[in-house]
Design a protein around this motif. Sequence first.
Motif, mmCIF file in Angstrom:
data_model
loop_
_atom_site.group_PDB
_atom_site.id
_atom_site.type_symbol
_atom_site.label_atom_id
_atom_site.label_comp_id
_atom_site.label_asym_id
_atom_site.label_seq_id
_atom_site.Cartn_x
_atom_site.Cartn_y
_atom_site.Cartn_z
ATOM 1 N N SER A 176 32.522 -21.732 1.651
ATOM 2 C CA SER A 176 31.692 -21.595 0.451
ATOM 3 C C SER A 176 32.278 -22.526 -0.598
ATOM 4 C CB SER A 176 31.755 -20.145 -0.032
ATOM 5 O OG SER A 176 31.357 -20.058 -1.372
ATOM 6 N N GLY A 177 31.448 -23.374 -1.183
ATOM 7 C CA GLY A 177 31.951 -24.378 -2.126
ATOM 8 C C GLY A 177 32.833 -23.768 -3.204
ATOM 9 N N SER A 178 32.337 -22.711 -3.845
ATOM 10 C CA SER A 178 33.084 -22.142 -4.964
ATOM 11 C C SER A 178 34.419 -21.534 -4.521
ATOM 12 C CB SER A 178 32.229 -21.104 -5.686
ATOM 13 O OG SER A 178 31.776 -20.126 -4.771
ATOM 14 N N SER B 275 36.627 -23.015 -2.875
ATOM 15 C CA SER B 275 37.674 -24.045 -3.029
ATOM 16 C C SER B 275 38.418 -23.826 -4.347
ATOM 17 C CB SER B 275 37.066 -25.446 -3.001
ATOM 18 O OG SER B 275 36.250 -25.649 -4.145
ATOM 19 N N ARG B 276 37.699 -23.304 -5.375
ATOM 20 C CA ARG B 276 38.324 -23.095 -6.687
ATOM 21 C C ARG B 276 39.152 -21.821 -6.723
ATOM 22 N NH1 ARG B 276 32.669 -24.273 -8.983
ATOM 23 N NH2 ARG B 276 32.706 -21.994 -9.023
ATOM 24 N N SER B 277 38.754 -20.808 -5.906
ATOM 25 C CA SER B 277 39.495 -19.533 -5.925
ATOM 26 C C SER B 277 40.846 -19.630 -5.214
ATOM 27 C CB SER B 277 38.651 -18.408 -5.303
ATOM 28 O OG SER B 277 37.776 -17.862 -6.281
ATOM 29 N N SER C 282 20.110 -16.985 -0.771
ATOM 30 C CA SER C 282 21.553 -17.196 -0.899
ATOM 31 C C SER C 282 21.818 -18.528 -1.589
ATOM 32 C CB SER C 282 22.186 -17.231 0.485
ATOM 33 O OG SER C 282 21.787 -18.412 1.150
ATOM 34 N N SER C 283 23.005 -18.664 -2.184
ATOM 35 C CA SER C 283 23.301 -19.960 -2.807
ATOM 36 C C SER C 283 23.420 -21.037 -1.738
ATOM 37 C CB SER C 283 24.531 -19.904 -3.709
ATOM 38 O OG SER C 283 25.470 -19.022 -3.237
ATOM 39 N N GLU C 284 23.844 -20.650 -0.542
ATOM 40 C CA GLU C 284 23.941 -21.630 0.559
ATOM 41 C C GLU C 284 22.572 -22.321 0.765
ATOM 42 O OE1 GLU C 284 24.836 -19.940 4.378
ATOM 43 O OE2 GLU C 284 26.073 -21.637 4.961
ATOM 44 N N SER C 285 21.481 -21.533 0.779
ATOM 45 C CA SER C 285 20.145 -22.137 0.922
ATOM 46 C C SER C 285 19.722 -22.836 -0.366
ATOM 47 C CB SER C 285 19.085 -21.085 1.240
ATOM 48 O OG SER C 285 19.562 -20.165 2.161
HETATM 49 O O1 PMV Z 1 29.913 -21.343 -3.437
HETATM 50 P P1 PMV Z 1 28.467 -21.014 -3.397
HETATM 51 O O2 PMV Z 1 27.766 -21.704 -2.264
HETATM 52 O O3 PMV Z 1 28.247 -19.525 -3.408
HETATM 53 O O4 PMV Z 1 27.783 -21.598 -4.711
HETATM 54 C C1 PMV Z 1 28.086 -21.140 -6.008
HETATM 55 C C2 PMV Z 1 27.063 -21.600 -6.964
HETATM 56 C C3 PMV Z 1 27.187 -21.067 -8.386
HETATM 57 O O5 PMV Z 1 27.870 -19.845 -8.415
HETATM 58 C C4 PMV Z 1 25.785 -20.843 -8.919
HETATM 59 C C5 PMV Z 1 27.879 -22.071 -9.296
HETATM 60 C C6 PMV Z 1 29.374 -22.221 -9.138
HETATM 61 O O6 PMV Z 1 29.848 -23.337 -9.374
HETATM 62 O O7 PMV Z 1 30.055 -21.239 -8.833
#
Ligand code: PMV
Length: 339
Positions: free
Chosen positions: A149-151, A153-155, A200-203
Amino acid sequence: MTTYSRLSTSRTATARAGSNIAFIKYWGVSDPILNLPLSNSISMTLADAYTTTSVDWDSRGNLATDEITVDGKRMAGKSAERVVRHLDRMRTLADQDFRARVVSLNNFPMASGIASSASGFAALTVAGCAALRLDLSPEQLSALARQGSGSASRSIFGGFVEWEKGRDSATSVARQIQPPDHWALFDIVAVVSAAEKPVSSESGHLLAATSPFSAARIDALDMGLTEVRSAIATCDFERLGRVIERDALAMHAVMMTSVPNLIYWQPGTLEIIHAVRRWREQERIPVYFTIDAGPNVHLICESAFRVAVTDRVRALKCVEQIIVSKPGPGPQRMDTHLF
Ligand code: PMV
């Protein structure tokens, strides 16, 4: 936390990771397989909204498939497949084919605009790699978590964090820009619906390019990123607040104008947006909002206004639940397991 220490073999590990709230959002991918984003993003890791995940790799070959349980429910279908794909990435790195038992607990409602995928995939990455004895650097963990999940990477980092969009998988990683104790900011999440979101945010990331506003938002983003970096460095709250509201609205404009369109807001979302403006303009309470891919509103304020904001949010009829969090640390290993 339940502990059955008999099960804690050397192939078992548990980690806890905080969710994060993005100040400059990630929305849209340039590479959907590797999850390479269209832009950098900046977030604050949360201390009080987290996922704890235990992974036990079955080196004896007892399991026929991976078994994944989240919040007491056995996962199946698409969400289980997404976790299995992440376990596959770890298996490939370790050159092993063990199946895994994964048990995960969130302390906040999943799939409602509070990034359970961020904390979930960060905790899974840290626990899974530790249990496989993969010795990865924080940057490598961040690149791996990003593919789940992209976000996430920040956690992998605590405090205030920037994810560089990068050129390829190895360079698309996050880094800490300030530690958690740099600034006593609070994220007060006004939950208007804890129901699972319909898309989902993935889609959603795949739809961003269908909006005529996506390219315009990305083109203007360097200025927002510079403003947020500088507001964080100098703890300039008004400056931060103005930019985060603007970017949240720009991202939702992209969502609302994609094909098909995505409208994550509920009537309560708009009610809270107007309330925040009222509190700011009429009562001089410095508070700003941001909204992820869901209907819930994150109210950001400094510690001196936490009680004033929380009291006002509690008085709104549309709010089902409130989650309050300060900046938190990066993932932590735990010595008790959830099995
Ligand atoms: O990591 P994902 O695919 O759940 O995308 C997160 C998208 C947002 O929460 C809307 C924005 C973000 O940068 O966290």
